[in-house]
Design a protein around this motif. Structure first.
Motif, PDB file in Angstrom:
ATOM      1  N   ALA A  15      11.532  -9.805  -4.569  1.00  0.00           N
ATOM      2  CA  ALA A  15      11.702  -8.558  -5.295  1.00  0.00           C
ATOM      3  C   ALA A  15      11.570  -7.384  -4.339  1.00  0.00           C
ATOM      4  O   ALA A  15      11.919  -6.262  -4.657  1.00  0.00           O
ATOM      5  CB  ALA A  15      10.661  -8.450  -6.402  1.00  0.00           C
ATOM      6  N   HIS A  16      11.056  -7.658  -3.159  1.00  0.00           N
ATOM      7  CA  HIS A  16      10.813  -6.571  -2.224  1.00  0.00           C
ATOM      8  C   HIS A  16      10.863  -7.094  -0.797  1.00  0.00           C
ATOM      9  O   HIS A  16      10.530  -8.258  -0.554  1.00  0.00           O
ATOM     10  CB  HIS A  16       9.431  -5.963  -2.502  1.00  0.00           C
ATOM     11  N   ARG A  31       3.939  -7.070   0.218  1.00  0.00           N
ATOM     12  CA  ARG A  31       2.739  -6.291  -0.127  1.00  0.00           C
ATOM     13  C   ARG A  31       2.729  -6.116  -1.625  1.00  0.00           C
ATOM     14  O   ARG A  31       3.775  -5.996  -2.260  1.00  0.00           O
ATOM     15  CB  ARG A  31       2.784  -4.918   0.541  1.00  0.00           C
ATOM     16  N   PHE A  32       1.548  -6.087  -2.217  1.00  0.00           N
ATOM     17  CA  PHE A  32       1.453  -5.982  -3.660  1.00  0.00           C
ATOM     18  C   PHE A  32       0.368  -4.974  -4.044  1.00  0.00           C
ATOM     19  O   PHE A  32      -0.481  -4.629  -3.231  1.00  0.00           O
ATOM     20  CB  PHE A  32       1.085  -7.350  -4.274  1.00  0.00           C
ATOM     21  N   ASN A  33       0.398  -4.568  -5.287  1.00  0.00           N
ATOM     22  CA  ASN A  33      -0.683  -3.783  -5.897  1.00  0.00           C
ATOM     23  C   ASN A  33      -1.081  -2.557  -5.081  1.00  0.00           C
ATOM     24  O   ASN A  33      -2.224  -2.424  -4.658  1.00  0.00           O
ATOM     25  CB  ASN A  33      -1.918  -4.666  -6.127  1.00  0.00           C
ATOM     26  N   VAL A  34      -0.125  -1.700  -4.834  1.00  0.00           N
ATOM     27  CA  VAL A  34      -0.460  -0.426  -4.199  1.00  0.00           C
ATOM     28  C   VAL A  34      -0.590   0.621  -5.311  1.00  0.00           C
ATOM     29  O   VAL A  34       0.373   0.917  -6.021  1.00  0.00           O
ATOM     30  CB  VAL A  34       0.635   0.001  -3.204  1.00  0.00           C
ATOM     31  N   PHE A  35      -1.793   1.128  -5.482  1.00  0.00           N
ATOM     32  CA  PHE A  35      -2.062   2.077  -6.561  1.00  0.00           C
ATOM     33  C   PHE A  35      -2.670   3.354  -6.019  1.00  0.00           C
ATOM     34  O   PHE A  35      -3.285   3.361  -4.959  1.00  0.00           O
ATOM     35  CB  PHE A  35      -3.071   1.482  -7.557  1.00  0.00           C
ATOM     36  N   ALA A  36      -2.524   4.427  -6.789  1.00  0.00           N
ATOM     37  CA  ALA A  36      -3.249   5.663  -6.483  1.00  0.00           C
ATOM     38  C   ALA A  36      -4.187   5.949  -7.643  1.00  0.00           C
ATOM     39  O   ALA A  36      -3.909   5.552  -8.775  1.00  0.00           O
ATOM     40  CB  ALA A  36      -2.271   6.812  -6.314  1.00  0.00           C
TER      41      ALA A  36
END
Lengths: 108, 491
Positions: free
Chosen positions: A65-66, A70-75
């Motif tokens: 999908a990318h 890398r996964f779960n990058v949040f602010a």
């Protein structure tokens, strides 16, 4: 969609002039007859180039999908300053006191 | 429940819910309704080149909470896609949404009707996915000008799109589903669900299954938009069902004969009107957004959220019935008024020790006062503990119901405590000797009543009680009656 399916089946794929015309409409591009001719040729060259990838065996490989693993990058939900209205409207082709102006949008 | 009509209505609903975050989905501009136009934007949400979106953790968390409360599966892997279309309120030229791998799917919401117009049922939820909202375009039709004005404050605010299965078979079922969904969202505190401000928006897909000699035939599906209240949803669906049936009779078009149509509800005229024909989903040219990385949710995290959900409406309704022995109807009304109302009731039931009386007071006096004064529950000036004192006084027979209502008014309107209200109304316990004295005096004044009662006409006593209350408003008829009868007996 048709093209993607053709791709998956590993068949040689080409764009028709009608497809290019339809995509140009969706992209709100006004192309002349000559433009359409040129675009169809050029787009087919691009697609053909990328199509070399179809030679690789990918039968048992999960689609990604990318491009980056890398996964779960949040602010955090914390406010930061927004642009002042005038600055936000700087690039507007036309504006009034506080809004962008565009040709009439009717309906929803 | 099924009507006598020669067709069955089939309805699916798409609900967009604005999530209660402080900031937008992919940038840290404020997420708030009603700010001055174009004061809550930044290079990310107005789509300037070179900017990158970063997912709001809280928005994802609220989506997860909602999905789990809707009994959805939460796949381990989810990603975001670009949905491309051109519209002036969409500055990037695409909306970041979810296409083939939504963050949740295959859930359900249970609905029922206290009047029994349909059997309780689970309406399937196909999916709930997290996406960004578009901006607002305003067209001043009165000015009749060629321009629309664009306000991008709303652009990029977080929306949860909840898609139901086409499993509702009347406008009432659809309205009930929406009411229950809104209630659930309110208990979860994930959205304020304010329809006027667009925090909850509903689109409906509706068609008919018509009985014909050749068997059942499905009519073309129509998407109805622009319904700004649950009442509007109900009416639009009723109108649309009838319109589709007439059209079927005239034109006989079946599902698949014509492209899907979009119609808008005109609340003034109470009709739906045709809008642009719906683009096929491939026209949106969805593809994975390379600017965002996927999200992985571990089953343990889902379990953790499930544990932390708290008490949801369906469970609370049952608990009020078992723990407080109130009727299903009463439990329904109490829970449907929202979590704060239910919490108030529970406290009042506990402190007064009389849940049924607490329920009656909540539904009559408290609810009426809230409505009359347009108060939210937390604006109600009387605490459950104060109100409980009043209920206990009624229960012990210290004051009768009509006086209790006066005390209640005094407490709510003057903000008085129970004791203060009693004092300011001059209510005090009439002591036993004063009561007897008054009784004796009245019996002397009205010998006829004594005779009537002795002759077996107990209702004659009513006049004496009325007279006693007139002379001393603190007299409690319940406490006055027996001593009075005893005295007559002795005469």
């Amino acid at each position: 969609m048709k093209s993607q399916q053709a791709w998956r089946r590993g068949k040689k794929m080409s764009l028709t002039r009608n497809e290019v015309e339809r995509v140009s409409l969706l992209a709100r591009l006004q192309l002349t007859e000559d433009d359409l001719e040129t675009m169809t040729t050029q787009l087919n060259q691009i697609v053909g180039y990328v199509e070399q990838l179809a030679q690789l065996p990918t039968d048992n490989i999960q689609p990604m999908a990318h491009g980056v693993e890398r996964f779960n990058v949040f602010a955090n939900d914390e406010r930061r300053p927004s642009l002042p209205c005038d600055e936000a409207l700087t690039n507007a082709p036309r504006r009034d006191d506080d809004c962008y102006l565009v040709p009439a949008v009717l309906g929803d | 429940m099924m009507s006598d009509k020669p067709y069955k209505i089939v309805i699916g609903l798409e609900t967009h819910v604005q999530l209660l975050t402080e900031t937008k989905l992919f940038c840290r501009c404020q997420n708030r309704f009603g700010g001055p136009p174009n004061t809550q934007t930044c290079p990310v949400c107005i789509g300037l080149p070179g900017t990158l979106p970063v997912m709001n953790r809280k928005a994802f968390q609220l989506s997860l909470i909602t999905a789990i409360a809707l009994n959805c599966e939460v796949p381990k892997f989810t990603k975001w896609d670009r949905k491309s279309y051109y519209y002036p309120d969409l500055p990037k030229g695409y909306q970041i949404s979810q296409y083939d791998l939504p963050m949740s799917q295959n859930g359900w919401l249970e609905i029922s009707d206290p009047q029994g117009n349909f059997d309780s049922k689970r309406v399937g939820i196909i999916r709930a996915h997290l996406e960004e909202d578009a901006g607002k375009s305003m067209h001043d039709e009165l000015a009749g000008k060629a321009d629309s004005r664009i306000d991008l404050n709303r652009t990029g605010t977080p929306l949860l799109e909840i898609v139901s299965c086409p499993e509702m078979y009347s406008s009432l079922e659809a309205k009930t589903y929406l009411t229950e969904l809104k209630l659930l969202l309110t208990y979860l505190e994930v959205s304020d669900c304010n329809m006027q401000e667009g925090s909850l928006r509903v689109d409906a897909n509706i068609n008919l299954h018509v009985d014909t000699p050749q068997g059942k035939v499905a009519t073309p599906i129509v998407e109805v938009k622009n319904m700004n209240s649950f009442r509007a949803v109900e009416r639009a669906l009723d109108y649309e069902a009838q319109r589709q049936y007439s059209e079927w009779q005239e034109a006989g078009k079946k599902l698949g004969d014509v492209p899907k149509q979009t119609r808008g509800w005109d609340d003034g005229a109470q009709v739906t009107r045709a809008q642009r024909s719906k683009e096929e989903s491939s026209d949106y040219r969805y593809f994975p957004d390379p600017d965002l990385v996927p999200v992985i949710v571990e089953p343990e995290e889902v379990e953790q959220v499930r544990q932390s959900l708290g008490e949801l409406p369906a469970v609370l309704r049952k608990r009020l019935q078992t723990d407080y022995s109130i009727k299903p109807y009463d439990a329904n009304v109490t829970v449907n008024q929202g979590p704060k109302f239910a919490e108030y009731f529970i406290r009042l039931a506990e402190t007064s020790g009389d849940p049924q009386q607490a329920s009656n007071w909540m539904q009559q006096e408290v609810l009426r006062t809230l409505n009359e004064e347009s108060w939210a529950v937390d604006e109600f000036p009387v605490t459950p503990d104060e109100l409980s004192q009043l209920l206990q006084a009624v229960q012990k027979g210290e004051i009768d119901r009509s006086r209790a209502r006066e005390v209640f008014r005094e407490m709510t309107m003057q903000g008085n405590s129970f004791q203060q209200a009693m004092q300011s109304l001059g209510i005090e316990q009439v002591d036993q000797s004063a009561l007897l004295q008054l009784c004796e005096q009245l019996l002397t004044e009205f010998p006829q009543i004594v005779a009537d009662v002795k002759a077996g006409k107990q209702q004659a006593l009513g006049r004496i009680i009325g007279e006693a209350k007139r002379r001393n408003p603190n007299v409690n008829p319940g406490q006055f009656r027996q001593p009075c009868l005893d005295l007559i007996e002795q005469k």
